[in-house]
Design a protein around this motif. Structure first.
Motif, PDB file in Angstrom:
ATOM      1  N   CYS B 167     -18.029 -15.124  41.437  1.00  0.00           N
ATOM      2  CA  CYS B 167     -17.801 -14.972  42.874  1.00  0.00           C
ATOM      3  C   CYS B 167     -18.943 -14.205  43.519  1.00  0.00           C
ATOM      4  CB  CYS B 167     -16.505 -14.197  43.131  1.00  0.00           C
ATOM      5  SG  CYS B 167     -15.040 -14.990  42.459  1.00  0.00           S
ATOM      6  N   GLU B 171     -22.559 -14.049  52.605  1.00  0.00           N
ATOM      7  CA  GLU B 171     -23.561 -15.100  52.614  1.00  0.00           C
ATOM      8  C   GLU B 171     -24.870 -14.633  51.974  1.00  0.00           C
ATOM      9  OE1 GLU B 171     -21.633 -14.245  55.311  1.00  0.00           O
ATOM     10  OE2 GLU B 171     -20.250 -15.837  54.713  1.00  0.00           O
ATOM     11  N   ARG B 250     -21.676 -24.923  46.646  1.00  0.00           N
ATOM     12  CA  ARG B 250     -20.744 -23.820  46.908  1.00  0.00           C
ATOM     13  C   ARG B 250     -21.476 -22.530  47.281  1.00  0.00           C
ATOM     14  NH1 ARG B 250     -15.594 -23.747  42.955  1.00  0.00           N
ATOM     15  NH2 ARG B 250     -15.029 -25.952  43.130  1.00  0.00           N
ATOM     16  N   PRO B 252     -23.205 -19.984  49.434  1.00  0.00           N
ATOM     17  CA  PRO B 252     -23.166 -19.753  50.889  1.00  0.00           C
ATOM     18  C   PRO B 252     -24.560 -19.466  51.451  1.00  0.00           C
ATOM     19  CG  PRO B 252     -22.372 -17.806  49.722  1.00  0.00           C
ATOM     20  CD  PRO B 252     -22.628 -18.845  48.683  1.00  0.00           C
ATOM     21  N   TYR B 301     -16.750 -16.029  48.069  1.00  0.00           N
ATOM     22  CA  TYR B 301     -17.013 -17.403  47.653  1.00  0.00           C
ATOM     23  C   TYR B 301     -16.950 -17.510  46.133  1.00  0.00           C
ATOM     24  CZ  TYR B 301     -18.934 -17.756  52.387  1.00  0.00           C
ATOM     25  OH  TYR B 301     -19.100 -17.728  53.746  1.00  0.00           O
TER      26      TYR B 301
END
Lengths: 335, 335
Positions: B167, B171, B250, B252, B301
């Protein structure tokens, strides 16, 4: 230190691995050393932590021409260890940051760390972190040291009271004299010349003495002589809201082989030279009997007395007391 | 900060007094701050200490032309706070060493400390020490931060296991994009341009998230993204003796206003740009339900999965898994 291969340090990861190896091994309270985002250390119960950081800047604290890299590393660590000593702390962990001039070659880096880690090991201090970067300008090192002191036992600058005796551990002015000899490219013929150069290049922080003075509650205040007696004594008296009087003929200046003129110059080195890294401490009269004549092989000199603040800082020379101006090293006094 | 007088800083003692005022006040565990040989701090029982130090070098980490002094100070402190965040520590104390270029004027110094102390205050971190010197070359700052973490709860790089989810919080690539815009002297017309420049100049370390992930035992490993995802993910997998696979779509990255070419360039910034100071962490599948969608306003994310070591670090792009080379910032890779 092993010189395994010249392609060491081709990446930061390899450098970090190499450094981690140099500082490997266990230490009490060390949970995690070099290699993660940060070090992880565990303090002892009932202890406080002394934390200090000191810069060593090329062209200010050392020069590439006069100081071998081992000495640069040794001196950089000595500066911080000496601060911990002045607080009565037992040094435990060090972090070394190094912004390297692009002119520097790899053997210089290894020798720097050999000097830094060598002194740290001698004081049972573990290297647990740091940072490295390349610098277009001068080389700059910054060394952080963490030490332990039992709660409430730290020596402060602020504890001196009128009547306390002012003591210094070991001789003063040797480091400044050694620098002068190095600059003049005097080859170290006599033992005293060699001693002065050694005192400049490889000063020995007085950590054992600091712990001794703190644990036995002998000293009322302490400071380390990094910027010269005249400057550091003023710092101690200011923090203690006191004055001081010292006697010129009690100051352990380098021995003068020649006449009076030479003696004055050597006294000036002892008063203002700096980088001696000896402890200056004050002792209440009632505790003076606890001060040994020597600590290990270091002679303890009684050089003066704490006075009331209005007296300022004075030096007695040829029977006359005159104000002692702070003329030691001051990083913000330019020119 | 008060601009009392331009003859401040005429001596180091005045400078230290000024700095002590800027960082005055009490803090839990602080026994003695700026003004003595060292700071004296007292750890909480049952806590370990996270210790880290980070350099900020002119010409490497900042430039006098592009970075206002407030940003230089902010970023210097952010680097160390982010390391403490990655270990799950609560930052408490900072020491700031500054080797100042002789070109620097006093307002620069004050603004530097305003930025440094401002960020520290925002994280309830107290400035307790440091050192200053004048430098003939570049300005170099070194910031040491001490943080606390309950015994055994620190997040390490080494805890990731195959199957753990990877994770990232917030951003990536904005800082590198912001630097690019600053270099090109693009005036910040659009909100996204302004945001990127702000992300570069004033990164916000994720200390609250680090503490959250550690205390709730959510993350198995963590690292902060200081040198770029490709480099820092490799560091985490190496420490964990594992591999990793991440999905390009995926990640960011900054939004691409134009076509595919622009999108690839922005993805490269997110992968290799560095200085984002976001946390990268891994979570066992069974703990993923504890990961919030957002932490405060920061989106979390899920960008990939920890794999077996033999797989190395891969990125899946256009349906194909390819090795992800570490191309982030490496201080020892020259040229």
């Amino acid at each position: 230190l092993a010189y395994n291969s010249m392609d060491l340090f081709s990446t930061e990861i390899q450098f970090t691995d190499w450094l981690a190896k140099q500082s490997a091994g266990k230490a009490r309270g060390l949970r995690l050393g070099i290699g993660d985002d940060a070090a992880l250390v565990e303090p002892r119960r009932g202890f406080q932590w002394v934390v200090t950081t000191d810069l060593s800047v090329e062209g200010v604290h050392f020069s590439a021409r006069l100081h071998p890299p081992e000495a640069v590393g040794h001196r950089a660590v000595a500066r911080s260890l000496s601060d911990v000593a002045a607080m009565g702390g037992e040094p435990r962990f060090a972090l070394v940051s190094l912004a390297l001039s692009r002119r520097v070659k790899r053997p210089w880096i290894k020798a720097f760390f050999a000097g830094a880690i060598g002194l740290a090991r001698g004081h049972r201090v573990k290297l647990v972190g740091g940072d490295t970067a390349l610098n277009a300008g001068q080389t700059v090192a910054d060394v952080t040291v963490l030490g332990e002191v039992p709660r409430g036992e730290a020596l402060l600058r602020s504890g001196a009271r009128p009547g306390d005796q002012i003591c210094v551990a070991g001789e003063l002015g040797d480091s400044a004299l050694g620098l002068r000899l190095l600059k003049a490219s005097v080859s170290p013929r006599s033992p005293s010349t060699r001693e002065a150069v050694r005192a400049h290049l490889y000063p020995e922080p007085q950590c054992g003495l600091g712990v001794f003075l703190a644990r036995r509650r002998i000293a009322s205040a302490a400071i380390d002589l990094s910027d010269g007696l005249s400057t550091d004594l003023r710092r101690l008296t200011q923090a203690s809201k006191a004055g001081a009087r010292i006697w010129a003929d009690r100051i352990p200046a380098p021995a003068a082989p020649a006449g009076d003129e030479e003696r004055d110059a050597l006294l000036a080195l002892a008063l203002h030279g700096g980088e001696d890294y000896k402890l200056l401490f004050t002792v209440p009269l009632s505790r003076m009997e606890l001060v040994p004549k020597r600590f290990n092989r270091t002679v303890i000199y009684r050089i003066g007395e704490i006075e009331h603040r209005r007296l300022g800082v004075q030096i007695v020379q040829n029977g006359k007391a005159v104000p002692l101006k702070a003329q030691g090293y001051d990083h913000f006094r330019i020119g």
